[in-house]
Design a protein around this motif. Structure first.
Motif, PDB file in Angstrom:
ATOM      1  N   PRO A   1       0.798  -1.227   0.000  1.00  0.00           N
ATOM      2  CA  PRO A   1       0.000   0.000   0.000  1.00  0.00           C
ATOM      3  C   PRO A   1       0.834   1.281   0.000  1.00  0.00           C
ATOM      4  CG  PRO A   1      -0.969  -1.607   1.473  1.00  0.00           C
ATOM      5  CD  PRO A   1       0.325  -2.198   1.016  1.00  0.00           C
ATOM      6  N   SER A   2       1.990   1.258   0.656  1.00  0.00           N
ATOM      7  CA  SER A   2       2.821   2.472   0.715  1.00  0.00           C
ATOM      8  C   SER A   2       3.403   2.839  -0.641  1.00  0.00           C
ATOM      9  CB  SER A   2       3.959   2.283   1.724  1.00  0.00           C
ATOM     10  OG  SER A   2       4.792   1.200   1.334  1.00  0.00           O
ATOM     11  N   ALA A   3       3.385   1.887  -1.594  1.00  0.00           N
ATOM     12  CA  ALA A   3       3.882   2.153  -2.941  1.00  0.00           C
ATOM     13  C   ALA A   3       2.774   2.556  -3.899  1.00  0.00           C
ATOM     14  CB  ALA A   3       4.607   0.921  -3.486  1.00  0.00           C
ATOM     15  N   GLY A   4       1.572   2.752  -3.385  1.00  0.00           N
ATOM     16  CA  GLY A   4       0.429   3.061  -4.222  1.00  0.00           C
ATOM     17  C   GLY A   4       0.694   4.225  -5.163  1.00  0.00           C
ATOM     18  N   ASP A   5       0.294   4.060  -6.419  1.00  0.00           N
ATOM     19  CA  ASP A   5       0.511   5.106  -7.423  1.00  0.00           C
ATOM     20  C   ASP A   5      -0.540   4.969  -8.515  1.00  0.00           C
ATOM     21  OD1 ASP A   5       1.646   7.276  -8.660  1.00  0.00           O
ATOM     22  OD2 ASP A   5       3.436   6.219  -9.361  1.00  0.00           O
ATOM     23  N   PHE A   6      -0.897   6.109  -9.108  1.00  0.00           N
ATOM     24  CA  PHE A   6      -1.845   6.093 -10.215  1.00  0.00           C
ATOM     25  C   PHE A   6      -1.159   5.616 -11.495  1.00  0.00           C
ATOM     26  CE2 PHE A   6      -3.693   9.424  -7.414  1.00  0.00           C
ATOM     27  CZ  PHE A   6      -4.941   8.841  -7.213  1.00  0.00           C
ATOM     28  N   ARG A   7      -1.936   5.072 -12.400  1.00  0.00           N
ATOM     29  CA  ARG A   7      -1.431   4.671 -13.703  1.00  0.00           C
ATOM     30  C   ARG A   7      -0.855   5.890 -14.434  1.00  0.00           C
ATOM     31  NH1 ARG A   7      -5.230   0.497 -16.776  1.00  0.00           N
ATOM     32  NH2 ARG A   7      -4.293   1.660 -18.495  1.00  0.00           N
ATOM     33  N   GLY A   8       0.217   5.659 -15.133  1.00  0.00           N
ATOM     34  CA  GLY A   8       0.834   6.747 -15.869  1.00  0.00           C
ATOM     35  C   GLY A   8      -0.070   7.348 -16.923  1.00  0.00           C
ATOM     36  N   ASP A   9      -0.934   6.521 -17.530  1.00  0.00           N
ATOM     37  CA  ASP A   9      -1.776   7.016 -18.620  1.00  0.00           C
ATOM     38  C   ASP A   9      -3.078   7.665 -18.147  1.00  0.00           C
ATOM     39  OD1 ASP A   9      -2.878   4.660 -17.738  1.00  0.00           O
ATOM     40  OD2 ASP A   9      -2.868   3.640 -19.683  1.00  0.00           O
ATOM     41  N   VAL A  10      -3.254   7.832 -16.824  1.00  0.00           N
ATOM     42  CA  VAL A  10      -4.427   8.566 -16.338  1.00  0.00           C
ATOM     43  C   VAL A  10      -4.037   9.843 -15.601  1.00  0.00           C
ATOM     44  CG1 VAL A  10      -5.700   6.396 -16.104  1.00  0.00           C
ATOM     45  CG2 VAL A  10      -4.643   7.419 -14.072  1.00  0.00           C
ATOM     46  N   LYS A  11      -2.755  10.050 -15.372  1.00  0.00           N
ATOM     47  CA  LYS A  11      -2.331  11.184 -14.554  1.00  0.00           C
ATOM     48  C   LYS A  11      -2.681  12.523 -15.198  1.00  0.00           C
ATOM     49  CE  LYS A  11       1.319   8.724 -12.049  1.00  0.00           C
ATOM     50  NZ  LYS A  11       2.753   8.603 -11.750  1.00  0.00           N
ATOM     51  N   LYS A  12      -2.523  12.620 -16.517  1.00  0.00           N
ATOM     52  CA  LYS A  12      -2.833  13.878 -17.207  1.00  0.00           C
ATOM     53  C   LYS A  12      -4.305  14.241 -17.037  1.00  0.00           C
ATOM     54  CE  LYS A  12      -2.425  16.132 -21.728  1.00  0.00           C
ATOM     55  NZ  LYS A  12      -2.023  15.949 -23.154  1.00  0.00           N
ATOM     56  N   TYR A  13      -5.164  13.224 -16.995  1.00  0.00           N
ATOM     57  CA  TYR A  13      -6.599  13.435 -16.768  1.00  0.00           C
ATOM     58  C   TYR A  13      -6.892  13.729 -15.301  1.00  0.00           C
ATOM     59  CZ  TYR A  13     -11.228  11.645 -15.390  1.00  0.00           C
ATOM     60  OH  TYR A  13     -12.465  11.472 -14.809  1.00  0.00           O
ATOM     61  N   LEU A  14      -6.299  12.948 -14.407  1.00  0.00           N
ATOM     62  CA  LEU A  14      -6.702  12.962 -13.007  1.00  0.00           C
ATOM     63  C   LEU A  14      -6.094  14.103 -12.204  1.00  0.00           C
ATOM     64  CD1 LEU A  14      -8.395  11.400 -10.942  1.00  0.00           C
ATOM     65  CD2 LEU A  14      -6.377  10.006 -10.461  1.00  0.00           C
TER      66      LEU A  14
ATOM     67  N   LEU B   1      -2.320   9.411  -3.703  1.00  0.00           N
ATOM     68  CA  LEU B   1      -2.605  10.844  -3.568  1.00  0.00           C
ATOM     69  C   LEU B   1      -1.387  11.589  -3.030  1.00  0.00           C
ATOM     70  CD1 LEU B   1      -6.226  10.634  -2.125  1.00  0.00           C
ATOM     71  CD2 LEU B   1      -5.583  11.463  -4.389  1.00  0.00           C
ATOM     72  N   GLU B   2      -0.723  11.011  -2.052  1.00  0.00           N
ATOM     73  CA  GLU B   2       0.489  11.639  -1.506  1.00  0.00           C
ATOM     74  C   GLU B   2       1.583  11.718  -2.558  1.00  0.00           C
ATOM     75  OE1 GLU B   2       1.422   9.237   1.841  1.00  0.00           O
ATOM     76  OE2 GLU B   2      -0.268   9.957   3.053  1.00  0.00           O
ATOM     77  N   ARG B   3       1.658  10.702  -3.409  1.00  0.00           N
ATOM     78  CA  ARG B   3       2.720  10.657  -4.407  1.00  0.00           C
ATOM     79  C   ARG B   3       2.553  11.735  -5.483  1.00  0.00           C
ATOM     80  NH1 ARG B   3       3.507   5.876  -3.743  1.00  0.00           N
ATOM     81  NH2 ARG B   3       5.556   5.974  -2.790  1.00  0.00           N
ATOM     82  N   THR B   4       1.360  12.314  -5.595  1.00  0.00           N
ATOM     83  CA  THR B   4       1.190  13.404  -6.558  1.00  0.00           C
ATOM     84  C   THR B   4       1.999  14.632  -6.161  1.00  0.00           C
ATOM     85  OG1 THR B   4      -0.712  14.401  -5.412  1.00  0.00           O
ATOM     86  CG2 THR B   4      -1.178  12.649  -7.024  1.00  0.00           C
ATOM     87  N   GLY B   5       2.282  14.764  -4.865  1.00  0.00           N
ATOM     88  CA  GLY B   5       3.035  15.920  -4.395  1.00  0.00           C
ATOM     89  C   GLY B   5       2.168  17.109  -4.025  1.00  0.00           C
ATOM     90  N   PHE B   6       0.854  17.032  -4.319  1.00  0.00           N
ATOM     91  CA  PHE B   6       0.007  18.187  -4.002  1.00  0.00           C
ATOM     92  C   PHE B   6      -1.355  17.787  -3.433  1.00  0.00           C
ATOM     93  CE2 PHE B   6      -0.792  16.991  -8.392  1.00  0.00           C
ATOM     94  CZ  PHE B   6      -2.167  16.933  -8.456  1.00  0.00           C
ATOM     95  N   ALA B   7      -1.712  16.523  -3.507  1.00  0.00           N
ATOM     96  CA  ALA B   7      -3.053  16.105  -3.085  1.00  0.00           C
ATOM     97  C   ALA B   7      -3.017  15.181  -1.873  1.00  0.00           C
ATOM     98  CB  ALA B   7      -3.779  15.415  -4.243  1.00  0.00           C
ATOM     99  N   GLY B   8      -1.897  15.185  -1.158  1.00  0.00           N
ATOM    100  CA  GLY B   8      -1.733  14.249  -0.055  1.00  0.00           C
ATOM    101  C   GLY B   8      -2.673  14.473   1.110  1.00  0.00           C
TER     102      GLY B   8
END
Length: 367
Positions: free
Chosen positions: A177-190, A257-264
């Motif tokens: 769980p601590s490695a949770g990350d969004f898919r690379g191909d949805v980040k531009k959308y999300l 969310l934390e890994r985005t750097g702004f939505a943690g």
């Protein structure tokens, strides 16, 4: 006599205080778990009966998937808090500010405050990589912003939060769980959506189903882990031990969310969770009852990463006979005749507990 009177008063005060704390705890418990009111059935009770059924069972929050006018009328004065959905079919229209203003006026402001809107969910499970919804992705953020601006123009942005509901297919890495990350191909959308939610101090809505993770990978995911019935920790992630899949899935989303750097700092509201009782692999009455009973108890506590109550909505109120595939017809916690499928406790008030009620609902299963 005086001494007895003082002691009696103190005892009475203590009893009243304890009773008040107990009632408050029941209220908090009841308020944390809502139920989704889907209407894809041709044999369902009318909206007024449904609202009464919510009240009778102390279900204090409802998710509506569209602004059904009969349901909204029935909700007037009910004190039920509502998550109101903007259907995916309306997203393109609401990307126009004028249309969004009209939608909010017609479906929200004309009912407020007699209907207690809590959230507006702008779109459900839209994904730029899902062939069925990919073309709608471009409209989600504009629709969110326009609906938010209409709510803000009415001065209600602190009372009614505008968000969207995602599913867990947007997560690319979920274990540990601590490695949770969004898919690379949805980040531009999300990411722009998350940025707006962060700005507006609004929770992200997420549909989280351990059932689909288990049924899709029963070799690696055990049934007890999916049903909250594992007797001990199944997976360690550093110092955090995970005894159930629900926590692991939710914490992977928090990590993403934390890994985005702004939505943690975003909170997550679990806008759907449930287990079907028939129609597919692992869909038994006992499994569904066990999952739902344990879910209601578990979300009072929070996850290893984020302790504290988790606002959660069970899917769904009724079996809906016009859905497909077959298992989708069997998520209901009530039958269409309003009879309960399971003995679920949504925190009933103390004066509604019958005298003969002397059994406890099991929190675990022996499966």
């Amino acid at each position: 006599m005086a001494t007895f009177s003082t002691s009696s008063s103190a005892l009475s005060a203590a009893v009243i205080l304890l009773l008040g704390l107990f009632m408050a705890n029941l209220d908090t418990t009841g308020a944390q778990v809502g139920v989704c009111y889907g209407m894809m059935g041709n044999n369902l009770p009318n909206a007024r009966e449904v609202v009464e059924l919510y009240k009778q069972n102390n279900i204090r929050r409802m998710r509506l998937y569209d602004p059904n006018q009969q349901a909204l009328q029935a909700l007037r004065g009910s004190n039920i808090e509502v998550m109101l959905g903007v259907p995916n079919s309306d997203l393109q229209s609401l990307s126009n500010p004028s249309n969004a203003n009209s939608w909010v006026q017609r479906n929200v402001l004309s009912f407020w405050p007699n209907v207690r809107f809590r959230y507006i969910a702008v779109g459900n499970e839209v994904s730029p990589v899902n062939g069925g919804t990919a073309w709608l992705a471009q409209y989600v953020l504009p629709a969110i912003v326009n609906v938010y601006n209409a709510i803000r123009s009415a001065g209600l942005q602190n009372q009614i939060k505008v968000s969207t509901a995602i599913d867990m297919t947007l997560i690319g890495v979920s274990y540990p769980p601590s490695a949770g990350d969004f898919r690379g191909d949805v980040k531009k959308y999300l990411f722009p959506i998350l940025g707006h939610l962060e700005y507006a101090k609004t929770p992200l809505l997420a549909n989280i189903y351990t059932y689909f993770s288990y049924s899709g990978n029963p070799r690696d995911i055990s049934l007890p882990y999916a049903l909250f019935t594992s007797p001990g920790v199944v997976a360690w992630d550093g110092s955090r031990g995970y005894q159930n899949l629900f926590d692991a899935m939710l914490d992977s989303l928090y990590s993403a969310l934390e890994r985005t750097g702004f939505a943690g700092s975003l909170q997550v509201v679990v806008s759907e969770s449930g287990w079907p009782s028939a129609g597919g692999f692992g869909t038994t009455y006992d499994n569904a009852r066990t999952y739902l009973t344990n879910l209601i108890q578990h979300v009072k506590k929070g996850t290893p990463k984020r302790p504290g109550a988790i606002e959660t909505y069970i899917f769904a109120m009724f079996n809906e006979n016009q859905k497909s595939p077959e298992l989708e017809k069997n998520f209901g916690i009530f039958l269409p005749n309003k009879q309960p499928k399971y003995n679920l406790n949504f925190g009933a008030h103390i004066d509604r507990i019958p005298a003969e009620y002397n059994e406890t609902i099991p929190l675990t299963s022996d499966m």
